[in-house]
Design a protein around this motif. Sequence first.
Motif, short mmCIF file in Angstrom:
data_model
loop_
_atom_site.label_atom_id
_atom_site.label_comp_id
_atom_site.label_asym_id
_atom_site.label_seq_id
_atom_site.Cartn_x
_atom_site.Cartn_y
_atom_site.Cartn_z
N ALA A 67 -18.20 -20.04 -6.22
CA ALA A 67 -18.77 -19.55 -7.46
C ALA A 67 -17.64 -19.11 -8.38
N ALA A 68 -17.86 -19.24 -9.68
CA ALA A 68 -16.88 -18.80 -10.67
C ALA A 68 -17.62 -18.33 -11.91
N LEU A 69 -17.12 -17.23 -12.50
CA LEU A 69 -17.72 -16.67 -13.71
C LEU A 69 -16.61 -16.37 -14.71
N TYR A 70 -16.95 -16.47 -16.01
CA TYR A 70 -15.98 -16.26 -17.09
C TYR A 70 -16.60 -15.28 -18.08
N PHE A 71 -15.83 -14.23 -18.44
CA PHE A 71 -16.41 -13.12 -19.18
C PHE A 71 -15.31 -12.34 -19.89
N ASP A 72 -15.71 -11.34 -20.70
CA ASP A 72 -14.76 -10.53 -21.46
C ASP A 72 -14.77 -9.06 -21.05
N HIS A 73 -15.55 -8.69 -20.07
CA HIS A 73 -15.68 -7.30 -19.63
C HIS A 73 -14.41 -6.85 -18.92
N ASP A 74 -13.83 -5.73 -19.37
CA ASP A 74 -12.59 -5.19 -18.80
C ASP A 74 -12.93 -4.37 -17.54
N LEU A 75 -12.64 -4.93 -16.37
CA LEU A 75 -12.99 -4.27 -15.12
C LEU A 75 -12.09 -3.08 -14.81
N SER A 76 -10.93 -2.97 -15.48
CA SER A 76 -10.11 -1.78 -15.28
C SER A 76 -10.71 -0.57 -16.00
N ALA A 77 -11.38 -0.82 -17.13
CA ALA A 77 -12.03 0.25 -17.87
C ALA A 77 -13.37 0.63 -17.24
N ASP A 78 -14.07 -0.37 -16.72
CA ASP A 78 -15.37 -0.14 -16.07
C ASP A 78 -15.50 -1.10 -14.89
N PRO A 79 -15.05 -0.67 -13.70
CA PRO A 79 -15.13 -1.54 -12.53
C PRO A 79 -16.50 -1.60 -11.87
N THR A 80 -17.48 -0.93 -12.44
CA THR A 80 -18.79 -0.82 -11.79
C THR A 80 -19.39 -2.17 -11.39
N PRO A 81 -19.35 -3.21 -12.25
CA PRO A 81 -19.94 -4.49 -11.82
C PRO A 81 -19.28 -5.07 -10.58
N LEU A 82 -17.96 -4.97 -10.49
CA LEU A 82 -17.25 -5.49 -9.32
C LEU A 82 -17.54 -4.63 -8.09
N VAL A 83 -17.57 -3.33 -8.27
CA VAL A 83 -17.87 -2.43 -7.15
C VAL A 83 -19.26 -2.73 -6.59
N ARG A 84 -20.23 -2.93 -7.46
CA ARG A 84 -21.59 -3.23 -7.00
C ARG A 84 -21.66 -4.58 -6.30
N LEU A 85 -20.93 -5.56 -6.83
CA LEU A 85 -20.90 -6.88 -6.19
C LEU A 85 -20.35 -6.77 -4.78
N LEU A 86 -19.21 -6.11 -4.63
CA LEU A 86 -18.59 -5.98 -3.31
C LEU A 86 -19.45 -5.16 -2.36
N GLU A 87 -20.07 -4.12 -2.89
CA GLU A 87 -20.95 -3.30 -2.05
C GLU A 87 -22.15 -4.11 -1.57
N GLN A 88 -22.71 -4.93 -2.44
CA GLN A 88 -23.85 -5.75 -2.05
C GLN A 88 -23.47 -6.77 -0.99
N LEU A 89 -22.25 -7.32 -1.10
CA LEU A 89 -21.81 -8.32 -0.14
C LEU A 89 -21.30 -7.71 1.16
N PHE A 90 -20.45 -6.68 1.05
CA PHE A 90 -19.69 -6.22 2.22
C PHE A 90 -19.93 -4.77 2.59
N GLY A 91 -20.69 -4.02 1.80
CA GLY A 91 -20.85 -2.61 2.07
C GLY A 91 -19.64 -1.81 1.61
N GLU A 92 -19.51 -0.60 2.12
CA GLU A 92 -18.42 0.29 1.71
C GLU A 92 -17.10 -0.05 2.39
N SER A 93 -17.16 -0.55 3.60
CA SER A 93 -15.95 -0.88 4.36
C SER A 93 -16.31 -1.87 5.45
N GLU A 94 -15.26 -2.44 6.06
CA GLU A 94 -15.44 -3.40 7.13
C GLU A 94 -14.48 -3.05 8.26
#
Length: 271
Positions: free
Chosen positions: A11-38
């Motif tokens: 999968a690949a996505l292209y966007f303009d959202h600055d994840l350093s200013a607001d990492p919430t979308p990436l955090v939620r993606l990783l949490e949904q896939l992998f949880g808090e830790s492995e």
Amino acid sequence: MSLVDHVALGAALYFDHDLSADPTPLVRLLEQLFGESEPSSSLVQWFHRVDNQRATPGTTYELSALERKLRRGETSTATVETPPKTLESDQVMVLAHTTPSARLPVPLEQAWRYDLVIAAGPSWLERLTPSRVVEAVIAFADAVVANAGVILWSRSPRFASDLAWAIGGSSELDSEQRARVSDEMYWRSQWGRVIRGPSWGTFLGAAHVRTLGGIEQIAREAGAADIVSLGSGGAFLQATPIDKPVLEEDVGTEPFARLARVLQPVAGRRA
């Protein structure tokens, strides 16, 4: 047993959202896939630095530590993946570009500021389940207002990964697969102005949806198995049911060909 049990996903996505200013979308993606830790042997996380200093060695995946790193604005990429030398069928990777917007070159060489790439071999795809991955990717796309992107399937984990990257084909691919990756690279800088795809799953920006006459008209003409409206006015088109995916090796077949015809007005066209 379903066909999806034997394939890899990219999968690949292209966007303009600055994840350093607001990492919430990436955090939620990783949490949904992998949880808090492995477990320490399962996943590692690592980062490239904005100042081009040597990348720090990979550490055990820990979501809270990854988020703190992003918020400091020091990273150009953040990656969570299986350790080196893992068999292809057992590999998974999520990589996002995270350079603070103020540090990006002006003007940009491409229509998009940031991208995210995901690759999952059959073993990890079975563990996560395809529906979970697809739902997580759609939710991320919605949160960052993605203006282009794809979800694709292949019998080859390497092909799925390289095609998602679209930055060069491995010597492990056959000549036809390398040619397909090369074709994708041609439009890479323009995704957003034009769609990427079509593929099994194709993301449209709001401008693409308007050009095509709106969601209802797309639904009538495309013959897609599912269409998800995004908050931005964009959409996600899914060509077939998730348990019967169109593989990249078979993209010329119906119903994919019908979808390609409908999306032609927003696809790249060589002069």
